[in-house]
Motif scaffolding. Structure first.
Motif, PDB file in Angstrom:
ATOM      1  N   PRO B 282       0.801  -1.234   0.000  1.00  0.00           N
ATOM      2  CA  PRO B 282       0.000   0.000   0.000  1.00  0.00           C
ATOM      3  C   PRO B 282       0.828   1.276   0.000  1.00  0.00           C
ATOM      4  N   GLN B 283       1.996   1.258   0.650  1.00  0.00           N
ATOM      5  CA  GLN B 283       2.783   2.490   0.644  1.00  0.00           C
ATOM      6  C   GLN B 283       3.375   2.775  -0.742  1.00  0.00           C
ATOM      7  N   VAL B 284       3.613   1.708  -1.533  1.00  0.00           N
ATOM      8  CA  VAL B 284       4.088   1.905  -2.903  1.00  0.00           C
ATOM      9  C   VAL B 284       2.947   2.464  -3.759  1.00  0.00           C
ATOM     10  N   ALA B 285       1.762   1.914  -3.565  1.00  0.00           N
ATOM     11  CA  ALA B 285       0.591   2.436  -4.291  1.00  0.00           C
ATOM     12  C   ALA B 285       0.352   3.896  -3.916  1.00  0.00           C
ATOM     13  N   ALA B 286       0.504   4.207  -2.636  1.00  0.00           N
ATOM     14  CA  ALA B 286       0.300   5.590  -2.186  1.00  0.00           C
ATOM     15  C   ALA B 286       1.314   6.520  -2.848  1.00  0.00           C
ATOM     16  N   PHE B 287       2.538   6.038  -3.019  1.00  0.00           N
ATOM     17  CA  PHE B 287       3.565   6.861  -3.666  1.00  0.00           C
ATOM     18  C   PHE B 287       3.205   7.112  -5.131  1.00  0.00           C
ATOM     19  N   ALA B 288       2.598   6.103  -5.771  1.00  0.00           N
ATOM     20  CA  ALA B 288       2.177   6.302  -7.168  1.00  0.00           C
ATOM     21  C   ALA B 288       1.107   7.390  -7.250  1.00  0.00           C
ATOM     22  N   LEU B 289       0.215   7.436  -6.256  1.00  0.00           N
ATOM     23  CA  LEU B 289      -0.878   8.417  -6.277  1.00  0.00           C
ATOM     24  C   LEU B 289      -0.391   9.812  -5.880  1.00  0.00           C
ATOM     25  N   ALA B 290       0.587   9.861  -4.970  1.00  0.00           N
ATOM     26  CA  ALA B 290       1.096  11.153  -4.496  1.00  0.00           C
ATOM     27  C   ALA B 290       2.617  11.081  -4.402  1.00  0.00           C
ATOM     28  N   PRO B 291       3.295  11.052  -5.551  1.00  0.00           N
ATOM     29  CA  PRO B 291       4.744  10.844  -5.536  1.00  0.00           C
ATOM     30  C   PRO B 291       5.484  12.044  -4.975  1.00  0.00           C
ATOM     31  N   GLN B 292       6.683  11.781  -4.453  1.00  0.00           N
ATOM     32  CA  GLN B 292       7.525  12.897  -4.032  1.00  0.00           C
ATOM     33  C   GLN B 292       8.090  13.600  -5.265  1.00  0.00           C
ATOM     34  N   TYR B 293       8.598  14.798  -5.037  1.00  0.00           N
ATOM     35  CA  TYR B 293       9.214  15.578  -6.109  1.00  0.00           C
ATOM     36  C   TYR B 293      10.548  14.943  -6.514  1.00  0.00           C
ATOM     37  N   ALA B 308      11.408   4.753  -6.774  1.00  0.00           N
ATOM     38  CA  ALA B 308      10.625   5.989  -6.896  1.00  0.00           C
ATOM     39  C   ALA B 308      10.583   6.467  -8.344  1.00  0.00           C
ATOM     40  N   GLU B 309      11.742   6.455  -9.000  1.00  0.00           N
ATOM     41  CA  GLU B 309      11.780   6.909 -10.401  1.00  0.00           C
ATOM     42  C   GLU B 309      10.942   5.993 -11.282  1.00  0.00           C
ATOM     43  N   GLN B 310      11.049   4.688 -11.018  1.00  0.00           N
ATOM     44  CA  GLN B 310      10.303   3.736 -11.826  1.00  0.00           C
ATOM     45  C   GLN B 310       8.792   3.923 -11.633  1.00  0.00           C
ATOM     46  N   ILE B 311       8.395   4.196 -10.394  1.00  0.00           N
ATOM     47  CA  ILE B 311       6.963   4.428 -10.143  1.00  0.00           C
ATOM     48  C   ILE B 311       6.510   5.672 -10.901  1.00  0.00           C
ATOM     49  N   ARG B 312       7.328   6.723 -10.868  1.00  0.00           N
ATOM     50  CA  ARG B 312       6.908   7.954 -11.539  1.00  0.00           C
ATOM     51  C   ARG B 312       6.818   7.768 -13.046  1.00  0.00           C
ATOM     52  N   MET B 313       7.699   6.927 -13.600  1.00  0.00           N
ATOM     53  CA  MET B 313       7.628   6.682 -15.040  1.00  0.00           C
ATOM     54  C   MET B 313       6.451   5.782 -15.384  1.00  0.00           C
ATOM     55  N   THR B 314       6.389   4.634 -14.693  1.00  0.00           N
ATOM     56  CA  THR B 314       5.408   3.609 -15.071  1.00  0.00           C
ATOM     57  C   THR B 314       3.984   4.045 -14.739  1.00  0.00           C
ATOM     58  N   TYR B 315       3.830   4.686 -13.589  1.00  0.00           N
ATOM     59  CA  TYR B 315       2.480   5.020 -13.141  1.00  0.00           C
ATOM     60  C   TYR B 315       2.208   6.513 -13.206  1.00  0.00           C
ATOM     61  N   LYS B 316       2.752   7.183 -14.198  1.00  0.00           N
ATOM     62  CA  LYS B 316       2.533   8.633 -14.216  1.00  0.00           C
ATOM     63  C   LYS B 316       1.049   8.972 -14.407  1.00  0.00           C
ATOM     64  N   GLU B 317       0.301   8.062 -15.013  1.00  0.00           N
ATOM     65  CA  GLU B 317      -1.136   8.312 -15.171  1.00  0.00           C
ATOM     66  C   GLU B 317      -1.915   8.045 -13.881  1.00  0.00           C
ATOM     67  N   ALA B 318      -1.246   7.434 -12.878  1.00  0.00           N
ATOM     68  CA  ALA B 318      -1.939   7.182 -11.601  1.00  0.00           C
ATOM     69  C   ALA B 318      -1.785   8.364 -10.647  1.00  0.00           C
ATOM     70  N   PHE B 319      -0.862   9.244 -10.941  1.00  0.00           N
ATOM     71  CA  PHE B 319      -0.560  10.404 -10.106  1.00  0.00           C
ATOM     72  C   PHE B 319      -1.810  11.287  -9.997  1.00  0.00           C
ATOM     73  N   LEU B 320      -2.294  11.434  -8.766  1.00  0.00           N
ATOM     74  CA  LEU B 320      -3.483  12.272  -8.530  1.00  0.00           C
ATOM     75  C   LEU B 320      -3.014  13.687  -8.228  1.00  0.00           C
ATOM     76  N   ASN B 321      -3.159  14.547  -9.209  1.00  0.00           N
ATOM     77  CA  ASN B 321      -2.735  15.925  -9.008  1.00  0.00           C
ATOM     78  C   ASN B 321      -3.898  16.728  -8.433  1.00  0.00           C
ATOM     79  N   GLY B 322      -3.562  17.791  -7.742  1.00  0.00           N
ATOM     80  CA  GLY B 322      -4.613  18.613  -7.147  1.00  0.00           C
ATOM     81  C   GLY B 322      -4.814  18.251  -5.685  1.00  0.00           C
TER      82      GLY B 322
END
Lengths: 518, 409
Positions: B282-293, B308-322
């Motif tokens: 769950p903490q990895v999933a949470a990072f995909a939704l709200a990744p660090q800078y 972290a970099e791999q999550i930001r690349m692979t799951y960039k569409e999961a990132f919940l912005n706002g």
């Protein structure tokens, strides 16, 4: 009385036809200000001006490139746009009549350069951006981080972790390139442009931590130090595709088509094939470098798959291998096939994209606007579950940061730009690149003209331009309440259409102005 | 006088504006997307003890500035007796008898209804119609039934198909929850009205999540109220996802069909995709939704940075912005509360622990903790970092740890 030939004999009987092709521009020189230094005569590489004992005289052939204006120490020159002299006709415009007259004279295919100048209207200008108000706070990029890093390469769509937390899937071995902004400098070949121009572009890409395309002319060995910033192009002519070339690159791009001339191969006029170009392209001096229209080893999608595989093998799977296609009517299905054939990224080139030389009939009349192509491909790949596997690059008429932002919102990961970089270095879009005598030293190989562009200044100007665009991107993202550019990619909800043809909006999947969320 | 108001004057002021229309199971015509601000409150007893429905009702209703009467809801976990907790509990809103019959036929074609019945509700005078009927089916999907036999799916996947199928094809029917040993109680009204409508005092549960709604521009809609639930996931969400168009593409690419038109629905499916289907902690999933800078990622140790970099690349569409703060609940393998805020922490979220260490809280406002336990310990988490508490295991993350703590062994 007698029949037979009644033609009056003249010395140059066709000159009268040539004479009705009127000049469009004329340098107007203020005699009171002119200091008679003759600088303009020297600067005009089109030979439009000459010294005539007591002053500068206009000979004709001005393309309005502004070089004489910019270099005149006395500021004595203005370029005057001459009104048309033809009898008015809404259908048989000046442009139409001049083309007919020119072709009746030459019997040849008309060439032109830069993107089409036909008044199609830009769909970008019919799109309006959203902003955050009340329910979501906007973000101030001066005080908070707004991220613009963008990756180019293939993705797996899924991370597989072992029980001890290590990534076990192919996502760790897929080559991927990071850029610090969602923008790349497109493919402009050495040959189409000068050595100094390409050096300036590559230096700018390095300064900006982005990629720049090599174009199809290979890479000069002097430019090998820029390997980390180069996307090497493999086009149908295979010019300069050597082992060195494939080793010194950040990514490889197979060029199937170009937006300005879909279905037509690259064309470098022999006048521009100097010793330098001959050695980097590995072709005889002074010959036209005409790329075959198709790749002669790609007659279908499975052939493309083989070339992609071969290039991945030759580069030892160290760099992403992508495919550039011209935006054409069936672009969605083509893009889907390209992804399935193994491309790591797709570059879409819209029909207003630039060119160093193209048959005018193709440039002006074939292809698809990049706005529509980007949205259609993004939608198609999403519907097929493929969109999160590849990087989508879109170029061809992206003129400003606003266009860049809009093309990203329409579905592109990366915006590809060319003409704006050349304008930053002096280009005035006179559309005469194919003549090889660019007065600004950009699209020429003549040493005296090439030396007019200082690569360091050129690089600094291009760097400044795109740094400014990236700052504007951050401003817009912040205003939308978005703090990383990936959250804008394909986010068509944040666009509205404000133009004459709502059908275009429907095709792109963009709502009309006035339509809210619900 | 109604609960939650000190005097009649205050109540009257709030009722002064013209009311937006109200809808039951049927999607409001023309509605394409819903958004708004909200209050959220959740509590879990990590020893498996039971928390009465009155506790969560007090927690939620005390935050009365956070709602305007256009929707509220509760989800309860660990509330059913032994004989029912291993069956899927499918709760529906039906606008009419036809929709109920159609949904039942749909279910019977795909599995066995173990027990059915209407969910007890009380008529609350202050609430306005429509009142969709609420039905509960304890259900076992039959992967070998004629509708599924060719697909070779797990029971969970059959349930997802059934929920999306009924929501998408049967007018007037909407599945509200579909997990094991959990149920969702929600509707159009103030939080105290919904609690009374469902008579929450009759339930005791190991975990409760709750949500009250302050929509900006959309009508009230029973089915669209939070929590939004799929399988045993339920999500309460205070926020507005500015990346909705992007996130929506990712879940659609993975086969989810959106029917509720809220960003919360997308958040729910993202948790299901990342944790159940992609098997991420769950903490990895949470990072995909709200990744660090990236600037933070650069300072991480090497293996964290790579992940972290791999999550930001692979799951960039999961990132919940706002801006958002969310409560996420699940019942399997154990009842778990996950609570997190966006990476800028633009919406409030506060955590709490009871004096005896058995209960944990996650709330929009501190008042929601204090109203039920004056002496509780409270703390705030880091932006984007989840607090995780689980029955049987206690507090697994405080929400102040490094993002991948516990991932590497």
């Amino acid at each position: 009385m007698s029949g037979g030939d009644q033609t009056a004999k003249r010395k140059d009987p066709e000159s009268i036809y040539r004479n009705v092709i009127h000049e469009k521009f004329k340098p107007s020189i203020d005699r009171n200000l002119c200091i008679k230094c003759k600088r303009c005569v020297k600067e005009c590489s089109f030979g439009a001006l000459e010294w005539d004992d007591d002053g500068i005289r206009y000979k004709g052939n001005c393309v309005a490139c502004q070089r004489c204006v910019a270099t005149c120490p006395a500021k004595a020159i203005d370029i005057v746009h001459l009104p048309t002299q033809y009898p008015p006709h809404a259908s048989y415009t000046e442009r139409v009549r001049q083309a007919i007259t020119a072709q009746a004279t030459s019997g040849g295919v008309l060439l032109s350069s830069c993107g089409t100048d036909m008044p199609y209207g830009m769909i970008f200008d019919d799109l309006i951006l959203d902003s955050a108000q009340v329910t979501n706070p906007s973000i101030d990029p001066l005080r908070e981080e707004v991220e613009t890093r963008t990756y180019v390469g293939r993705r797996t769509g899924k991370i597989t972790l072992s029980s001890d937390g290590y990534i076990t899937g192919s996502e760790v071995t897929n080559p991927i390139v990071a850029m610090e902004m969602p923008l790349m400098i497109g493919h402009i070949s050495l040959g189409a442009v000068s050595y100094n121009t390409q050096l300036a572009l590559l230096q700018a890409a390095k300064n900006l931590h982005i990629l720049a395309g090599s174009g199809e002319g290979g890479l000069h060995s002097d430019f090998f130090p820029f390997a980390e910033n180069v996307i090497s192009e493999v086009a149908s002519g295979r010019f300069g595709v050597t082992a060195d070339y494939l080793q010194r690159t950040a990514a490889v791009e197979i060029k199937i088509g170009q937006g300005a001339k879909p279905g037509v191969g690259g064309h470098l006029p022999g006048e521009k094939v100097t010793e330098l170009i001959s050695s980097s392209r590995r072709i005889p001096l002074g010959t036209d470098a005409l790329s075959p229209y198709p790749h002669h080893d790609i007659y279908s999608i499975e052939d493309l798959q083989q070339l992609i595989a071969a290039l991945k093998e030759s580069t030892e799977h160290r760099v992403p291998v992508g495919v550039k296609i011209a935006a054409v009517h069936n672009v969605g299905a083509i893009a889907s096939g390209v992804v399935r054939a193994g491309a790591d990224f797709i570059t879409l080139d819209g029909f207003r994209g630039g060119t160093g030389s193209s048959p005018r009939v193709i440039r002006d009349h074939a292809g698809l606007p990049i706005e529509v192509a980007t949205a259609v491909v993004d939608k198609r790949l999403t519907a097929e579950g493929l969109r999160n596997r590849i990087t989508l690059i879109a170029g061809g008429s992206i003129r400003s940061s606003a266009d860049m932002i809009k093309v990203i919102a329409l579905g592109a990961d990366v915006a590809s730009v060319c003409t704006s970089a050349l304008i930053a270095m002096g280009c005035q879009v006179c559309q005469s690149c194919h003549r090889g005598v660019c007065a600004w030293g950009i699209t020429t190989q003549r040493p005296d003209l090439v030396s007019r562009l200082d690569p360091a200044i050129g690089a600094a100007r291009v760097t400044r331009l795109y740094t400014a665009w990236n700052e504007e991107l951050k401003e817009v993202l912040g205003a939308m309440g978005i703090d990383a550019v990936e959250s804008l990619v394909g986010n068509r909800d944040r666009l509205r259409y404000f133009g004459p043809n709502p059908k275009i909006a429907e095709v792109m999947g963009v709502k009309h102005v006035g339509e809210g969320w619900g | 006088m109604r609960k939650g108001y000190d005097n009649e004057d205050e109540f009257d002021r709030r009722e002064d504006l013209p009311l937006l229309p109200s809808f039951g199971a049927q999607r409001p015509p023309g509605l394409q997307y819903m958004m708004g601000g909200c209050g959220i409150a959740g509590t879990i007893d990590v020893n498996g003890g039971k928390i009465p429905g009155s506790t969560i009702t007090s927690m939620l209703t005390t935050m009365r500035e956070r709602e305007n009467g256009l929707g509220a809801g509760y989800s309860a976990y660990g509330l059913f007796p032994k004989e029912y907790k291993d069956h899927y509990c499918m709760q529906f809103f039906f606008d009419d008898e036809d929709s109920r019959i159609a949904a039942e036929e749909y279910l019977k074609d795909r599995g066995e209804i173990v027990r059915e019945g209407s969910v007890p509700t009380k008529r609350v005078r202050s609430m306005r119609p429509p009142f969709p009927s609420v039905w509960r089916y304890f259900f076992d999907p039959q992967p070998r039934s004629k509708m599924f036999v060719l697909r070779d799916q797990t029971p969970d996947e059959c349930i997802v198909d059934i929920v999306l199928g009924i929501n998408g094809t049967i007018p007037g029917a909407m599945c509200v929850s579909s997990g094991k040993d959990m149920a969702v109680f929600k509707g159009n009204g103030y939080s105290y009205e919904i609690a009374e409508h469902y008579d929450l005092e009759r339930y005791q549960a190991s975990m409760w999540l709750s949500h009250s709604r302050f929509p900006t521009n959309s009508p009230g809609w029973w089915a669209g109220a939070h929590p939004i639930s799929l399988l045993d996931w339920s999500v309460c969400h205070n926020g507005e996802i500015t990346s909705y168009g992007v996130n929506r593409k990712l879940v659609e690419m993975n086969g989810y069909r959106l029917s509720l038109l809220t960003d919360t629905e997308v958040v729910t499916y993202l948790w299901d995709l990342l944790v159940r289907r992609h098997n991420l902690p769950p903490q990895v999933a949470a990072f995909a939704l709200a990744p660090q800078y990236y600037s933070q990622i650069e300072r991480m140790d090497e293996r964290s940075r790579k992940l972290a970099e791999q999550i930001r690349m692979t799951y960039k569409e999961a990132f919940l912005n706002g801006p958002f703060s969310i409560l996420v609940g699940r019942s399997r393998p154990d009842i778990t509360l996950i609570a997190m805020a966006d990476r800028k922490k633009l919406r409030p979220l506060l955590f709490g622990r009871s004096m005896d260490g058995s209960r944990y809280y996650a709330v929009s406002e501190e008042s929601a903790v204090r109203v039920v336990e004056e002496q509780a310990t409270t703390w705030v988490g880091n932006p984007g970092s989840p607090m995780i508490a689980q029955v049987g295991k206690g507090l697994m993350r405080k929400g102040t740890e490094a993002p991948f703590e516990g991932v590497f062994r």
